[in-house]
Write an enzyme that holds these catalytic residues in place. Structure first.
Site, short mmCIF file in Angstrom:
data_model
loop_
_atom_site.label_atom_id
_atom_site.label_comp_id
_atom_site.label_asym_id
_atom_site.label_seq_id
_atom_site.Cartn_x
_atom_site.Cartn_y
_atom_site.Cartn_z
N ASN A 1 53.07 31.98 47.61
CA ASN A 1 52.81 30.71 46.92
C ASN A 1 53.53 30.80 45.59
O ASN A 1 53.06 31.48 44.68
CB ASN A 1 51.31 30.52 46.73
CG ASN A 1 50.99 29.29 45.89
OD1 ASN A 1 51.88 28.49 45.58
ND2 ASN A 1 49.73 29.14 45.49
N HIS B 1 43.77 24.59 46.88
CA HIS B 1 43.92 25.78 46.02
C HIS B 1 43.03 25.62 44.79
O HIS B 1 42.86 24.51 44.28
CB HIS B 1 45.40 25.93 45.61
CG HIS B 1 45.67 27.26 44.98
ND1 HIS B 1 45.36 27.54 43.67
CD2 HIS B 1 46.20 28.40 45.51
CE1 HIS B 1 45.69 28.80 43.42
NE2 HIS B 1 46.20 29.34 44.51
N GLY C 1 45.78 35.78 39.64
CA GLY C 1 46.64 35.95 38.47
C GLY C 1 46.04 36.81 37.38
O GLY C 1 46.57 36.89 36.28
N SER D 1 45.74 38.47 43.36
CA SER D 1 46.33 39.72 42.87
C SER D 1 46.62 40.73 43.97
O SER D 1 46.51 41.93 43.76
CB SER D 1 45.43 40.34 41.78
OG SER D 1 45.32 39.46 40.68
#
Ligand code: 13P
Length: 254
Positions: free
Chosen positions: A9, A95, A172, A210
């Site tokens: 993504n 999302h 993230g 992650s």
């Protein structure tokens, strides 16, 4: 052969030049790997990606969102049928960044899934809890509620989706759910899918948050983790390929 699904993504990253270098590198390195792979590019780059990915089957193309409307006066929106014209195989729906920054709620997500399925595009439906919800012990309740809304609107067609468990606190941040934590949630989701369709076992439930070159293998070895939805690590050829190599190691004879 039962292969894992690895989807990049890109979020709001890339440029014509950077995309070209990234995808060339990925296509080169993918050769010989036993993995189902895709990249979800920003909409404006879909024609570029379509051109680059034609005449090969190793890497599929996806989008990152779709309108819940079919067509009409919805400025800025992109319909599922429009995406279809650009050879899109997957579209990410719900999302957490859409839920968090764009006010998307469970009913919107459910309708977007319906639009995608109707256009013949596989929705990658994201569910996941925030850190506060996890601390309150509400993880299972939250992901079950998010999935239930999609099942409610789409019924047995749920067997056509890919489900992504993305704990919001792991996106993230460099924090990852442990393989056991992720497996636990995936098994809860699998059970819920089983109650909705006899095809539950073949629905890919992928993990996102992650995932990187060092943690991919242990995550992908879990029985209910069928792949990964990769953000940051999908933007670097070597990192993305390392994850796909880990996925390839986990491919099993079916
Ligand atoms: P990161 O891999 O950067 O944590 O992002 C995960 C994600 O949101 C994929 O959709």
């Amino acid at each position: 052969m039962q292969k894992k699904l690895i989807v990049g993504n890109w979020k709001m990253n890339g440029s014509l030049a950077a995309n070209q270098a990234l995808v060339r590198g990925v296509l080169d390195g993918l050769k010989g790997l036993q993995v189902n792979a895709a990249v979800c590019a920003p909409n404006v780059y879909l024609p570029q990606m379509q051109a680059m990915l034609q005449d090969q089957r190793a890497l599929d193309l996806g989008a990152q969102d779709v309108s819940l409307h079919e067509q009409g006066a919805y400025t800025g929106e992109i319909s599922a049928d429009m995406l279809r014209e650009f050879g899109i195989r997957y579209v990410i729906v719900g999302h957490s960044e859409r839920r968090q920054y764009h006010g998307e709620q469970d009913p919107h997500v459910a309708l977007k899934v319906q639009r995608a399925l109707h256009a013949g595009i596989t929705p990658i439906v994201c569910v996941g809890e925030t850190l506060a919800e996890r601390r309150e012990g509400r993880t299972e309740e939250v992901v079950k509620r998010q999935l239930a809304a999609v099942i409610h609107v789409n019924g047995h067609c749920i067997s056509e989706v890919v489900l992504a468990y993305e704990p919001v606190w792991a996106i993230g941040t460099g924090l990852t759910a442990t393989p056991e934590e992720a497996q636990q949630v995936h098994s809860v989701l699998r059970k819920q899918l089983k109650a909705a369709t006899e095809q539950a076992q073949r629905i890919a439930i992928v993990y996102g948050g992650s995932m990187n070159a060092s943690n991919a293998l242990t995550l992908l070895k879990q029985p209910d983790i069928d792949g990964g939805l990769i953000g940051g690590a999908a933007l670097k050829v070597s990192d993305f390929l390392a994850i796909m190599a880990a996925a390839s190691q986990c491919a099993t004879a079916s």
